[in-house]
Motif scaffolding. Sequence first.
Motif, PDB file in Angstrom:
ATOM      1  N   PHE A  57       0.830  -1.202   0.000  1.00 42.10           N
ATOM      2  CA  PHE A  57       0.000   0.000   0.000  1.00 42.10           C
ATOM      3  C   PHE A  57       0.868   1.257   0.000  1.00 42.10           C
ATOM      4  N   ARG A  58       1.858   1.301   0.879  1.00 44.53           N
ATOM      5  CA  ARG A  58       2.695   2.494   0.991  1.00 44.53           C
ATOM      6  C   ARG A  58       3.470   2.771  -0.290  1.00 44.53           C
ATOM      7  N   LEU A  59       4.031   1.724  -0.889  1.00 45.38           N
ATOM      8  CA  LEU A  59       4.824   1.933  -2.097  1.00 45.38           C
ATOM      9  C   LEU A  59       3.936   2.347  -3.264  1.00 45.38           C
ATOM     10  N   THR A  60       2.767   1.724  -3.389  1.00 44.73           N
ATOM     11  CA  THR A  60       1.827   2.127  -4.443  1.00 44.73           C
ATOM     12  C   THR A  60       1.418   3.582  -4.258  1.00 44.73           C
ATOM     13  N   LYS A  61       1.126   3.965  -3.042  1.00 47.92           N
ATOM     14  CA  LYS A  61       0.743   5.349  -2.752  1.00 47.92           C
ATOM     15  C   LYS A  61       1.881   6.317  -3.074  1.00 47.92           C
ATOM     16  N   ALA A  62       3.114   5.929  -2.718  1.00 49.14           N
ATOM     17  CA  ALA A  62       4.265   6.793  -2.970  1.00 49.14           C
ATOM     18  C   ALA A  62       4.530   6.971  -4.464  1.00 49.14           C
ATOM     19  N   LEU A  63       4.190   5.967  -5.275  1.00 49.08           N
ATOM     20  CA  LEU A  63       4.428   6.022  -6.720  1.00 49.08           C
ATOM     21  C   LEU A  63       3.178   6.373  -7.508  1.00 49.08           C
ATOM     22  N   PHE A  64       2.084   6.668  -6.812  1.00 54.55           N
ATOM     23  CA  PHE A  64       0.803   6.890  -7.493  1.00 54.55           C
ATOM     24  C   PHE A  64       0.883   8.061  -8.476  1.00 54.55           C
ATOM     25  N   GLY A  65       1.523   9.156  -8.053  1.00 52.24           N
ATOM     26  CA  GLY A  65       1.632  10.320  -8.935  1.00 52.24           C
ATOM     27  C   GLY A  65       2.406  10.005 -10.198  1.00 52.24           C
ATOM     28  N   ALA A  66       3.500   9.244 -10.062  1.00 51.40           N
ATOM     29  CA  ALA A  66       4.296   8.871 -11.226  1.00 51.40           C
ATOM     30  C   ALA A  66       3.512   7.944 -12.153  1.00 51.40           C
ATOM     31  N   LEU A  67       2.746   7.029 -11.577  1.00 54.72           N
ATOM     32  CA  LEU A  67       1.909   6.146 -12.392  1.00 54.72           C
ATOM     33  C   LEU A  67       0.833   6.945 -13.125  1.00 54.72           C
ATOM     34  N   ALA A  68       0.223   7.896 -12.441  1.00 56.88           N
ATOM     35  CA  ALA A  68      -0.814   8.734 -13.065  1.00 56.88           C
ATOM     36  C   ALA A  68      -0.228   9.546 -14.215  1.00 56.88           C
ATOM     37  N   ALA A  69       1.010  10.011 -14.067  1.00 54.88           N
ATOM     38  CA  ALA A  69       1.659  10.770 -15.133  1.00 54.88           C
ATOM     39  C   ALA A  69       1.872   9.891 -16.363  1.00 54.88           C
ATOM     40  N   SER A  70       2.246   8.641 -16.133  1.00 53.31           N
ATOM     41  CA  SER A  70       2.413   7.709 -17.244  1.00 53.31           C
ATOM     42  C   SER A  70       1.087   7.473 -17.952  1.00 53.31           C
ATOM     43  N   ALA A  71       0.016   7.337 -17.182  1.00 56.56           N
ATOM     44  CA  ALA A  71      -1.310   7.136 -17.775  1.00 56.56           C
ATOM     45  C   ALA A  71      -1.723   8.348 -18.597  1.00 56.56           C
ATOM     46  N   ARG A  72      -1.450   9.546 -18.082  1.00 53.96           N
ATOM     47  CA  ARG A  72      -1.811  10.764 -18.819  1.00 53.96           C
ATOM     48  C   ARG A  72      -1.036  10.875 -20.122  1.00 53.96           C
ATOM     49  N   ALA A  73       0.149  10.306 -20.156  1.00 54.89           N
ATOM     50  CA  ALA A  73       0.970  10.343 -21.367  1.00 54.89           C
ATOM     51  C   ALA A  73       0.536   9.296 -22.387  1.00 54.89           C
ATOM     52  N   GLY A  74      -0.494   8.514 -22.053  1.00 50.41           N
ATOM     53  CA  GLY A  74      -1.023   7.515 -22.977  1.00 50.41           C
ATOM     54  C   GLY A  74      -0.295   6.191 -22.942  1.00 50.41           C
ATOM     55  N   ARG A  75       0.602   6.007 -21.977  1.00 51.22           N
ATOM     56  CA  ARG A  75       1.366   4.769 -21.888  1.00 51.22           C
ATOM     57  C   ARG A  75       0.636   3.700 -21.090  1.00 51.22           C
ATOM     58  N   GLY A  76      -0.377   4.110 -20.343  1.00 50.51           N
ATOM     59  CA  GLY A  76      -1.035   3.196 -19.429  1.00 50.51           C
ATOM     60  C   GLY A  76      -0.258   3.132 -18.127  1.00 50.51           C
ATOM     61  N   ALA A  77      -0.890   2.656 -17.096  1.00 48.06           N
ATOM     62  CA  ALA A  77      -0.235   2.495 -15.797  1.00 48.06           C
ATOM     63  C   ALA A  77      -0.895   1.321 -15.096  1.00 48.06           C
ATOM     64  N   LEU A  78      -0.077   0.474 -14.479  1.00 46.04           N
ATOM     65  CA  LEU A  78      -0.583  -0.776 -13.924  1.00 46.04           C
ATOM     66  C   LEU A  78       0.152  -1.126 -12.640  1.00 46.04           C
ATOM     67  N   VAL A  79      -0.613  -1.548 -11.650  1.00 47.67           N
ATOM     68  CA  VAL A  79      -0.047  -2.108 -10.422  1.00 47.67           C
ATOM     69  C   VAL A  79      -0.517  -3.551 -10.315  1.00 47.67           C
ATOM     70  N   ILE A  80       0.431  -4.466 -10.165  1.00 54.38           N
ATOM     71  CA  ILE A  80       0.117  -5.881  -9.988  1.00 54.38           C
ATOM     72  C   ILE A  80       0.502  -6.286  -8.572  1.00 54.38           C
ATOM     73  N   ASN A  81      -0.487  -6.726  -7.805  1.00 53.04           N
ATOM     74  CA  ASN A  81      -0.228  -7.266  -6.477  1.00 53.04           C
ATOM     75  C   ASN A  81      -0.190  -8.781  -6.575  1.00 53.04           C
ATOM     76  N   ILE A  82       0.935  -9.381  -6.198  1.00 49.87           N
ATOM     77  CA  ILE A  82       1.050 -10.834  -6.252  1.00 49.87           C
ATOM     78  C   ILE A  82       0.324 -11.422  -5.046  1.00 49.87           C
ATOM     79  N   SER A  83      -0.738 -12.157  -5.335  1.00 44.57           N
ATOM     80  CA  SER A  83      -1.573 -12.728  -4.292  1.00 44.57           C
ATOM     81  C   SER A  83      -1.315 -14.235  -4.186  1.00 44.57           C
ATOM     82  N   SER A  84      -2.299 -14.971  -3.722  1.00 43.58           N
ATOM     83  CA  SER A  84      -2.128 -16.402  -3.461  1.00 43.58           C
ATOM     84  C   SER A  84      -3.494 -17.035  -3.328  1.00 43.58           C
ATOM     85  N   ASP A  85      -3.567 -18.360  -3.553  1.00 38.88           N
ATOM     86  CA  ASP A  85      -4.844 -19.024  -3.325  1.00 38.88           C
ATOM     87  C   ASP A  85      -5.186 -19.067  -1.834  1.00 38.88           C
TER      88      ASP A  85
END
Length: 240
Positions: A120-148
């Motif tokens: 959560f903390r790292l995603t929040k800290a990088l959220f602005g940078a991810l949003a900037a990538s999305a605005r540039a048309g590159r898309g932005a994605l966060v993948i959380n590795i989960s488990s069964d």
Amino acid sequence: MQTNINLQGLRVAVTGGTSGLGLALVRQLAAMGARVAFVARTAENVERIADETGAHGIVGDVGKKEDIYAIALQVTASLGEIDVLINNASSLGPVPLALLADTDCEELEAALAVNLVGAFRLTKALFGALAASARAGRGALVINISSDTAVNAYPGWGAYGASKAALTHLAAIWDEEAKADGIRLLALDPGDMDTPLHALALPDADPSTLKSPELAAAEIIEKMLDALPARDTLTTGAVA
């Protein structure tokens, strides 16, 4: 599975990048031409994998609040911006695995600190940078590795499973909330893998019955590409 994938220019950060699934992801993404920054706690291992792959290694512990800001700064400094964040670092909690009634509160907190709060903390800290990538048309994605273990109640896996269940639901809620910013969030279960973490949890497990981290990494990369709007500009080659 895609072959001849070219990810030239894609900027990806991976936590827990020196062993298991994280290492397989770093190796494959770098080999495909992506610009990769990875995070792990042990300086010697970080240096070794950075030298091997050409990816940018960052020494840090996502389970420690005081490390997050420095990690985020190094990610953006090394990549310029970020298109994909893969929250892969994981903690089992008690080792050996323990029933919940035998789990210390501190052991539960340790699993939550890495698997949930750290992501959560790292995603929040990088959220602005991810949003900037999305605005540039590159898309932005966060993948959380989960488990069964996030959906199945396995005795002894309480701390890990509860943290992964929370991580999965966190991704679902944040995916809804981040639509306006153009950021996607996914929780992916790679399956039971032959990794050091799995061996630590179940030392008697037969490795031949487990998925290789390399195969799991390839599957995750394919799902990553499916979720990015710029997939056609990133990939070349045939589908096997």
